[in-house]
Design a protein around this motif. Structure first.
Motif, PDB file in Angstrom:
ATOM      1  N   THR A 179     -60.062 -12.885 -51.145  1.00 27.81           N
ATOM      2  CA  THR A 179     -60.545 -13.571 -52.344  1.00 27.81           C
ATOM      3  C   THR A 179     -59.964 -14.973 -52.367  1.00 27.81           C
ATOM      4  OG1 THR A 179     -60.640 -11.463 -53.479  1.00 27.81           O
ATOM      5  CG2 THR A 179     -60.694 -13.433 -54.855  1.00 27.81           C
ATOM      6  N   ILE A 180     -60.841 -15.932 -52.444  1.00 26.24           N
ATOM      7  CA  ILE A 180     -60.375 -17.316 -52.463  1.00 26.24           C
ATOM      8  C   ILE A 180     -60.590 -17.879 -53.859  1.00 26.24           C
ATOM      9  CG2 ILE A 180     -60.706 -19.625 -51.504  1.00 26.24           C
ATOM     10  CD1 ILE A 180     -61.338 -18.277 -48.847  1.00 26.24           C
ATOM     11  N   GLN A 181     -59.482 -18.355 -54.411  1.00 25.50           N
ATOM     12  CA  GLN A 181     -59.513 -18.849 -55.781  1.00 25.50           C
ATOM     13  C   GLN A 181     -59.764 -20.342 -55.751  1.00 25.50           C
ATOM     14  OE1 GLN A 181     -58.780 -16.478 -58.371  1.00 25.50           O
ATOM     15  NE2 GLN A 181     -59.637 -18.056 -59.723  1.00 25.50           N
ATOM     16  N   GLU A 182     -61.011 -20.723 -55.973  1.00 24.23           N
ATOM     17  CA  GLU A 182     -61.281 -22.152 -56.094  1.00 24.23           C
ATOM     18  C   GLU A 182     -61.577 -22.403 -57.565  1.00 24.23           C
ATOM     19  OE1 GLU A 182     -63.007 -22.864 -51.616  1.00 24.23           O
ATOM     20  OE2 GLU A 182     -64.222 -21.845 -53.100  1.00 24.23           O
ATOM     21  N   GLU A 183     -62.717 -23.016 -57.848  1.00 18.61           N
ATOM     22  CA  GLU A 183     -63.060 -23.176 -59.258  1.00 18.61           C
ATOM     23  C   GLU A 183     -63.264 -21.812 -59.900  1.00 18.61           C
ATOM     24  OE1 GLU A 183     -66.171 -25.992 -60.240  1.00 18.61           O
ATOM     25  OE2 GLU A 183     -65.209 -27.382 -58.825  1.00 18.61           O
ATOM     26  N   LYS A 184     -63.943 -20.950 -59.124  1.00 17.84           N
ATOM     27  CA  LYS A 184     -63.960 -19.543 -59.519  1.00 17.84           C
ATOM     28  C   LYS A 184     -63.616 -18.717 -58.288  1.00 17.84           C
ATOM     29  CE  LYS A 184     -68.795 -18.690 -58.662  1.00 17.84           C
ATOM     30  NZ  LYS A 184     -69.914 -17.875 -58.983  1.00 17.84           N
ATOM     31  N   ALA A 185     -63.251 -17.449 -58.533  1.00 16.16           N
ATOM     32  CA  ALA A 185     -62.826 -16.609 -57.417  1.00 16.16           C
ATOM     33  C   ALA A 185     -64.039 -16.156 -56.600  1.00 16.16           C
ATOM     34  CB  ALA A 185     -62.071 -15.411 -57.955  1.00 16.16           C
ATOM     35  N   THR A 186     -63.989 -16.354 -55.285  1.00 19.95           N
ATOM     36  CA  THR A 186     -65.067 -15.894 -54.423  1.00 19.95           C
ATOM     37  C   THR A 186     -64.492 -14.889 -53.449  1.00 19.95           C
ATOM     38  OG1 THR A 186     -65.862 -18.157 -54.520  1.00 19.95           O
ATOM     39  CG2 THR A 186     -66.997 -16.673 -53.001  1.00 19.95           C
ATOM     40  N   ASN A 187     -65.152 -13.749 -53.376  1.00 20.03           N
ATOM     41  CA  ASN A 187     -64.658 -12.724 -52.469  1.00 20.03           C
ATOM     42  C   ASN A 187     -65.412 -12.803 -51.143  1.00 20.03           C
ATOM     43  OD1 ASN A 187     -63.019 -10.531 -51.775  1.00 20.03           O
ATOM     44  ND2 ASN A 187     -64.723  -9.125 -52.184  1.00 20.03           N
ATOM     45  N   TYR A 188     -64.680 -13.044 -50.072  1.00 22.01           N
ATOM     46  CA  TYR A 188     -65.292 -13.096 -48.739  1.00 22.01           C
ATOM     47  C   TYR A 188     -65.097 -11.751 -48.061  1.00 22.01           C
ATOM     48  CZ  TYR A 188     -65.830 -18.057 -49.475  1.00 22.01           C
ATOM     49  OH  TYR A 188     -66.200 -19.265 -49.995  1.00 22.01           O
TER      50      TYR A 188
END
Lengths: 327, 333
Positions: A179-188
């Motif tokens: 899970t990459i937390q940028e502006e919102k969390a995106t799960n790869y």
């Protein structure tokens, strides 16, 4: 009584429980997190005369009541650190937390060992996740066809492997993704991908351990649910759709139909599962256009609903029946 | 040798006048004129390479193009190993004594809603439809209906309410409070309209329509209502899809097979649902599939039709008391 060890929000557990209720088979469900809850946690006792355990709480259960166990999954969580909250600033705090999680882990393992020595277990406590490569070696030794596989850190070796056939790469372990937390969390999520010559070019001479396999010329993906010697196979026509040609999990609208494996392949599956001491699991195969049945992997606690429903295999009922036969 | 095969999930349902192909994976129905049935049955038991000899080159070309169409549509495939593709076992089994219930509810307190919900839960009921005969405020709906659903295995609730001043936003906040509430139908409304539709969140929907179900409680069968899938298709082989494992309780508290049926099976305050719904008389119509019903047995939609109609028996033949408007001969509605 059937004991079910599972986790929260596990739909297959709910469906099997519906069947157990319908068949009037007494059961007790314990989620992994319940074992950390003092109100429900099991107690173990060992003396020179006997080893015993019981579950506490409203629906208590003694070892002698338990006639079969279904080890479905075992969602766990870190130990409750409320009691040591005052130590949070201390340099040794993480060591204490680690110590407590190990204490929990060992207690749970002891419980499982005791259950396994007393009752029939469907599933495997120690093998809820398996080493893919270990399984591949085992499958190859049993006589199953497996894809050419390379695990390496060297571009040179990868190049030579890729010269022989087109290849794919996937994670060595059952990665839940990152899970990459940028502006919102995106799960790869980790999927299987083809390695293209462009990718190869971009790869440095040495890299982290990675798994590469020959890209199979698929006709069908096959998903086999194995239960106590029986194979329930589904063919997935993943090649109709560009998106699922490499990894069928990327698209849900494939054609999924019952499939009859050749008897010799079924026999090899039984042999492999016995060698691995697994009485249930989901196995993935590929049938190639040249007629090879290539074994990919086994997941001891895999989801089987996607096989059960389209093929009308009634696997929830079959699992409930297996458990009740020993109840 | 190559063979033509339909996917096991794409089922031909032959009717007397016209036929259909049900795509059970994708919930689609295709028309299939009966003129094609014979050739389809023939080609499924013959490898492609034998066809030119049987049909002659010109007719074979036509047939091959016809078969290719099914393959293009992803309804069928060619295979060299047809023995590997067994049919689906169409046995239907579900671990619930009751799967769905229709509950009429007025403010007259003719029966204990809480007790009915508890009993339905024990029977394994998965879905309920609550038909409100009069206005309930949002707090009444919460206190008297939604609260009862907590801690039950009933996972789907739809509510039918007469048109009133409760807004869609207020209904949505009730859905947030009790996620089992998935559908709200506002009847006797000024317009037919979809007020809210969120497939992502448990398929939530709020729909309003003009019809007043208190005056007209018979259902209208339309082609758009058919959504074939493996669960209903297998059930329809041996059961009545509209009535099987269903129970209805009218606003007076009387137990019925369905709200619109005249027969009652006692009052829910005096009898346990577990007792009533296990009586052979109550279950009789569950086991009357469309295959047994005059008219319906000739229809290509018989394994997807959800008609709740009552069924009467005359001279050892079964008839639906409410026939739909489908004209099988003309294939029109």
């Amino acid at each position: 009584m059937v004991l079910i060890i599972s986790k929260d929000l596990e739909p297959s557990t709910d469906k099997v429980i519906d069947w157990l209720r319908y068949l009037k088979v007494p059961f007790r469900r314990v989620n992994g997190t319940d074992m950390l809850n003092p109100g429900h946690a099991p107690t173990l006792q060992v003396s020179s005369k006997q080893a015993d355990m019981h579950f506490n709480g409203e629906a208590s259960a003694a070892l002698s009541d338990i006639t079969a166990v279904w080890y479905r999954r075992d969602g766990s969580k870190p130990p409750d650190t409320q009691a040591i909250a005052s130590l949070q600033e201390a340099g040794y705090y993480q060591d204490v937390v680690h110590h407590l999680s190990q204490e929990n882990a060992i207690a749970k393992k002891a419980l499982y060992a005791l259950l396994a020595s007393h009752t029939r277990i469907l599933g495997s406590f120690s093998k809820s996740s398996v080493n893919k490569i270990e399984v591949l070696i085992n499958a190859q030794q049993q006589g199953l066809d497996v894809p050419a596989t390379l695990i390496t850190r060297s571009k040179k070796e990868l190049q030579a492997f890729m010269d022989a056939h087109p290849i794919i790469t996937k994670a060595l372990w059952e990665s839940p993704g990152i899970t990459i937390q940028e502006e919102k969390a995106t799960n790869y999520t980790s999927y299987t991908e083809e390695v293209t010559p462009d990718m190869l070019q971009a790869i440095p001479e040495e890299f982290f351990y990675s798994l590469f396999q020959e890209k199979l010329d698929k006709e069908l993906d096959l998903r086999v649910f194995y239960l106590d010697g029986d194979c329930y196979t589904m063919a997935i026509f993943s090649q109709m759709n560009q998106q699922t040609k490499v990894d069928f999990r990327k698209y849900a609208n494939n054609r999924n139909v019952p499939y009859q494996l050749p008897a010799d392949i079924e026999q090899l599956i039984v042999k492999l599962m016995k060698a691995m001491q697994l009485n249930t699991g989901s196995l993935d195969f590929v049938k190639t256009r040249t007629g090879r049945y290539v074994f990919l992997e086994v997941n001891p606690v895999g989801q089987y609903d996607m096989t059960s429903v389209p093929c009308n295999y009634q696997l929830d009922k079959k699992i409930a029946q297996y458990l009740s036969q020993h109840a | 040798m190559e063979w033509f095969r339909f996917f096991a999930s794409c089922r031909i349902v032959a009717g007397k006048y016209s036929s259909a192909i049900y795509d059970l994976d994708r919930s689609v129905i295709y028309d299939l004129p009966n003129a094609f049935l014979e050739v389809i049955r023939e080609v499924e038991v013959m490898p492609l390479e034998q066809m030119p000899e049987k049909y002659g080159p010109a007719r074979y070309q036509q047939i091959k193009q016809f078969l290719d169409k099914f393959v293009e549509k992803e309804l069928a495939f060619y295979t060299t190993s047809p023995e590997c593709f067994p049919d689906i076992d169409l046995t239907w089994e579900k671990p619930w004594h009751i799967t769905n219930a229709v509950l009429e509810l007025d403010d007259t307190a003719s029966y204990s809603f809480d007790s009915v919900i508890k009993q339905l839960n024990e029977l394994g009921c998965q879905a309920i439809q609550v038909r409100l005969g009069c206005n309930f405020s949002t707090s009444q709906a919460t206190e008297q209906i939604l609260k009862a659903l907590a801690s039950t295995q009933i996972n789907f609730c739809e509510l039918m309410t007469p048109h009133n001043d409760i807004t869609a936003a207020e209904w949505i906040s009730l859905m947030d409070l009790q996620p089992r509430l998935r559908r709200v139908y506002v009847y006797a409304a000024p317009d037919d309209a979809v007020l809210y539709n969120d497939n992502e969140r448990y398929g939530r929907k709020i729909v309003s329509f003009k019809k007043d179900i208190r005056r007209e409680n018979k259902e209208k069968i339309r082609l758009e209502r058919f959504s074939p899938n493996i669960l209903s298709f297998t059930e329809a082989q041996s059961h009545n899809l509209g009535l099987n494992r269903k129970v209805a309780i009218d606003s007076q508290g009387y137990i019925r097979n369905y709200i619109s049926h005249p027969a009652t099976f006692g009052h829910v305050n005096e009898h346990l649902l577990a007792d009533v719904t296990t009586q052979p008389a109550f279950r009789e119509k569950w086991f009357l599939p469309n295959d047994w019903i005059e008219g319906c047995k000739d229809c290509q939609y018989r394994y997807t039709c959800v008609s709740n109609s009552d069924i009467r028996k005359e001279n050892d033949k079964y008839y639906k008391t409410e026939m739909c408007t489908f004209n099988q001969q003309d294939n029109t509605w």
